[in-house]
Enzyme design. Sequence first.
Site, PDB file in Angstrom:
ATOM      1  CG  HIS A  77      -2.010  -0.939   1.207  1.00 28.57           C
ATOM      2  ND1 HIS A  77      -3.042  -0.921   2.108  1.00 28.57           N
ATOM      3  CD2 HIS A  77      -2.270  -1.964   0.375  1.00 28.57           C
ATOM      4  CE1 HIS A  77      -3.896  -1.901   1.831  1.00 28.57           C
ATOM      5  NE2 HIS A  77      -3.437  -2.553   0.788  1.00 28.57           N
ATOM      6  CE1 TYR A 206      -4.567   3.520   9.425  1.00 30.39           C
ATOM      7  CE2 TYR A 206      -4.946   3.454  11.795  1.00 30.39           C
ATOM      8  CZ  TYR A 206      -4.253   3.031  10.683  1.00 30.39           C
ATOM      9  OH  TYR A 206      -3.241   2.114  10.824  1.00 30.39           O
ATOM     10  N   PRO A 298      -2.605   0.027  19.325  1.00 34.18           N
ATOM     11  CG  PRO A 298      -4.471  -1.302  18.883  1.00 34.18           C
ATOM     12  CD  PRO A 298      -3.762  -0.596  19.985  1.00 34.18           C
ATOM     13  CE  LYS A 302       5.406   3.169  13.431  1.00 35.05           C
ATOM     14  NZ  LYS A 302       5.043   2.650  12.109  1.00 35.05           N
ATOM     15  CE1 TYR A 390      -0.406   3.515   9.957  1.00 28.10           C
ATOM     16  CE2 TYR A 390       0.301   2.828   7.777  1.00 28.10           C
ATOM     17  CZ  TYR A 390      -0.546   2.695   8.859  1.00 28.10           C
ATOM     18  OH  TYR A 390      -1.531   1.739   8.850  1.00 28.10           O
TER      19      TYR A 390
HETATM   20  P1  FAD Z   1       3.920 -12.207  21.110  1.00 20.97           P
HETATM   21  O1  FAD Z   1       3.432 -12.215  19.716  1.00 20.97           O
HETATM   22  O2  FAD Z   1       2.949 -11.980  22.218  1.00 20.97           O
HETATM   23  O3  FAD Z   1       4.679 -13.575  21.339  1.00 20.97           O
HETATM   24  C1  FAD Z   1       5.072 -14.035  22.616  1.00 20.97           C
HETATM   25  C2  FAD Z   1       5.029 -15.548  22.623  1.00 20.97           C
HETATM   26  O4  FAD Z   1       5.502 -16.016  23.869  1.00 20.97           O
HETATM   27  C3  FAD Z   1       3.611 -16.092  22.440  1.00 20.97           C
HETATM   28  O5  FAD Z   1       3.595 -17.045  21.412  1.00 20.97           O
HETATM   29  C4  FAD Z   1       3.289 -16.690  23.808  1.00 20.97           C
HETATM   30  O6  FAD Z   1       2.416 -17.802  23.702  1.00 20.97           O
HETATM   31  C5  FAD Z   1       4.653 -17.067  24.303  1.00 20.97           C
HETATM   32  N1  FAD Z   1       4.751 -17.167  25.767  1.00 20.97           N
HETATM   33  C6  FAD Z   1       4.189 -16.349  26.687  1.00 20.97           C
HETATM   34  N2  FAD Z   1       4.504 -16.758  27.931  1.00 20.97           N
HETATM   35  C7  FAD Z   1       5.272 -17.863  27.786  1.00 20.97           C
HETATM   36  C8  FAD Z   1       5.882 -18.736  28.710  1.00 20.97           C
HETATM   37  N3  FAD Z   1       5.764 -18.558  30.035  1.00 20.97           N
HETATM   38  N4  FAD Z   1       6.590 -19.794  28.234  1.00 20.97           N
HETATM   39  C9  FAD Z   1       6.727 -19.988  26.895  1.00 20.97           C
HETATM   40  N5  FAD Z   1       6.161 -19.171  25.968  1.00 20.97           N
HETATM   41  C10 FAD Z   1       5.458 -18.123  26.420  1.00 20.97           C
HETATM   42  N6  FAD Z   1       1.549  -4.606  15.574  1.00 20.97           N
HETATM   43  C11 FAD Z   1       1.963  -4.074  14.383  1.00 20.97           C
HETATM   44  O7  FAD Z   1       3.169  -3.862  14.196  1.00 20.97           O
HETATM   45  N7  FAD Z   1       1.090  -3.784  13.363  1.00 20.97           N
HETATM   46  C12 FAD Z   1      -0.237  -3.996  13.515  1.00 20.97           C
HETATM   47  O8  FAD Z   1      -0.986  -3.778  12.565  1.00 20.97           O
HETATM   48  C13 FAD Z   1      -0.722  -4.505  14.783  1.00 20.97           C
HETATM   49  N8  FAD Z   1      -2.035  -4.724  14.996  1.00 20.97           N
HETATM   50  C14 FAD Z   1      -2.437  -5.372  16.140  1.00 20.97           C
HETATM   51  C15 FAD Z   1      -3.768  -5.636  16.296  1.00 20.97           C
HETATM   52  C16 FAD Z   1      -4.205  -6.300  17.439  1.00 20.97           C
HETATM   53  C17 FAD Z   1      -5.678  -6.576  17.586  1.00 20.97           C
HETATM   54  C18 FAD Z   1      -3.269  -6.727  18.433  1.00 20.97           C
HETATM   55  C19 FAD Z   1      -3.714  -7.493  19.665  1.00 20.97           C
HETATM   56  C20 FAD Z   1      -1.933  -6.446  18.294  1.00 20.97           C
HETATM   57  C21 FAD Z   1      -1.498  -5.762  17.158  1.00 20.97           C
HETATM   58  N9  FAD Z   1      -0.166  -5.454  16.971  1.00 20.97           N
HETATM   59  C22 FAD Z   1       0.242  -4.837  15.800  1.00 20.97           C
HETATM   60  C23 FAD Z   1       0.816  -5.804  17.994  1.00 20.97           C
HETATM   61  C24 FAD Z   1       1.573  -7.099  17.689  1.00 20.97           C
HETATM   62  O9  FAD Z   1       0.654  -8.148  17.441  1.00 20.97           O
HETATM   63  C25 FAD Z   1       2.515  -7.460  18.832  1.00 20.97           C
HETATM   64  O10 FAD Z   1       3.294  -6.322  19.149  1.00 20.97           O
HETATM   65  C26 FAD Z   1       3.436  -8.640  18.483  1.00 20.97           C
HETATM   66  O11 FAD Z   1       2.727  -9.842  18.584  1.00 20.97           O
HETATM   67  C27 FAD Z   1       4.646  -8.709  19.413  1.00 20.97           C
HETATM   68  O12 FAD Z   1       5.395  -9.873  19.136  1.00 20.97           O
HETATM   69  P2  FAD Z   1       6.193 -10.618  20.303  1.00 20.97           P
HETATM   70  O13 FAD Z   1       6.885 -11.767  19.656  1.00 20.97           O
HETATM   71  O14 FAD Z   1       6.972  -9.637  21.077  1.00 20.97           O
HETATM   72  O15 FAD Z   1       5.067 -11.117  21.312  1.00 20.97           O
HETATM   73  C1  DHB Z   2      -4.190  -3.446  11.363  1.00 25.14           C
HETATM   74  C2  DHB Z   2      -3.983  -3.280  12.718  1.00 25.14           C
HETATM   75  C3  DHB Z   2      -3.628  -2.044  13.203  1.00 25.14           C
HETATM   76  O1  DHB Z   2      -3.405  -1.873  14.517  1.00 25.14           O
HETATM   77  C4  DHB Z   2      -3.490  -0.945  12.364  1.00 25.14           C
HETATM   78  O2  DHB Z   2      -3.164   0.258  12.871  1.00 25.14           O
HETATM   79  C5  DHB Z   2      -3.702  -1.120  11.003  1.00 25.14           C
HETATM   80  C6  DHB Z   2      -4.055  -2.377  10.516  1.00 25.14           C
HETATM   81  C7  DHB Z   2      -4.557  -4.783  10.852  1.00 25.14           C
HETATM   82  O3  DHB Z   2      -4.711  -5.700  11.662  1.00 25.14           O
HETATM   83  O4  DHB Z   2      -4.681  -4.944   9.630  1.00 25.14           O
END
Ligand code: FAD
Ligand code: DHB
Length: 402
Positions: A77, A206, A298, A302, A390
Amino acid sequence: MAQQRLRTQVGIVGAGPAGLILSHLLHLQGIDSIVIESHSRQHVETRIRAGVLEQGTVDLLNEAGVGDRMRREGLVHHGIELRFNGCGHRIDMYELTGGRAITVYAQHEIVKDLIAARLESGGQIFFEAGQAAIHDFDGESPRITFRHAGEEYEIACDFIGGCDGFHGVCRDAIPGEALRFYEKVYPFGWLGILAEAAPASRELIYSNHQRGFALMSMRTPQISRVYLQCRPDEEIAAWPDERIWEELQRRFEMSGGFRLNEGPILQKGVTAMRSFVAEPMQFGRLFLAGDAAHIVPPTGAKGLNLAAADVRILSHAIARWYGSGDMELMARYSEICLRRVWRAQHFSWWMTSMLHRFEGGDGFEYRRQLAELDHVTTSRAAATSLAENYTGLPFDLPGERL
Ligand code: FAD
Ligand code: DHB
């Protein structure tokens, strides 16, 4: 019961994006790691989360050789729409940033690609690992213990990657007096749906609406991903499909007419919103990365991108230590990451405060938001600032060269 003893160079807790990208980047530099994950492979490969990848995250995955499917299936995009007061305004990010774009590709697809790449090259991931605990990371011989398939395990390692997300065990294992927390909890959450319906627009929308914020995103040309602002403790049962569509249609309304395409809702869930930072991101030989160290609301898309940026720095720092014994980058890990983290905190807070409805008041907040949106959509300087943030700041900020 006999304990299974394993040895690796880097023990990683968590098979989310942070843990898996770290393990893969280390492997490319000839460094061994073992990943432990509390959930099943099927669970992490289907968990619906983020979708927007910054240019730098896309480049990182491509350079690491795990971008084939993302290049084929990801949607590139060049702009986003800001919708307010019944009108849409396009921010042409590509033009404003001299050719930077975002890619829409689901987080769980990245997770799938990374798991496949790790297993193909002989990497070890223990899924469904229970009772994970980390030990002795203030000395030179850290250990991770856990249970798996009825057996007790211990991994001896040189370093621990604490990549276990916001609710993990690694951050809590650091003595309280060594950490400082910064936190802001927002008085709302997002209700997110995945629907079998063609996105009504080619780019993300948005929308600031007096009934509350709404965001239209997508996963494929046939699948929409849509969010609406709700109470942080909203009961999902109170939102039957018809109510969701009705509310969404109102929040995206435009003076010239606009309808979202509706279709069967495949998944729905509520996420509360917070800003959170734990400082520093290192204690002894434990390094926190991704959501384990910081959470952003979110709205700026980021979270996943910050997780990728953290482990990019961490993998370089660890490789440098094994290569030449040079500790300097490792010692600066936290400081380097936190600079980007706080930039993203500011941007995510700013987007959130510009677009959401805040309770109460005399309407001042709403009029202020409209003035700000007017500025962002008419001033090239303001639009450029949004576009730069962004699409993602460059990986090497001044003073952070690797
Ligand atoms: P996580 O993905 O949470 O991974 C951590 C892992 O550790 C998990 O698999 C968990 O099961 C495991 N774990 C936890 N505790 C233990 C334990 N005790 N022992 C073993 N394993 C364990 N970010 C963006 O950049 N762009 C977006 O568009 C965006 N949209 C989002 C929309 C939503 C609805 C949500 C909820 C989040 C969004 N995010 C977005 C945020 C993004 O999903 C997270 O920042 C990302 O998942 C972080 O990755 P991570 O590997 O740090 O943590
Ligand atoms: C999505 C999630 C976000 O938090 C955002 O700012 C834009 C898009 C998504 O899940 O597609």
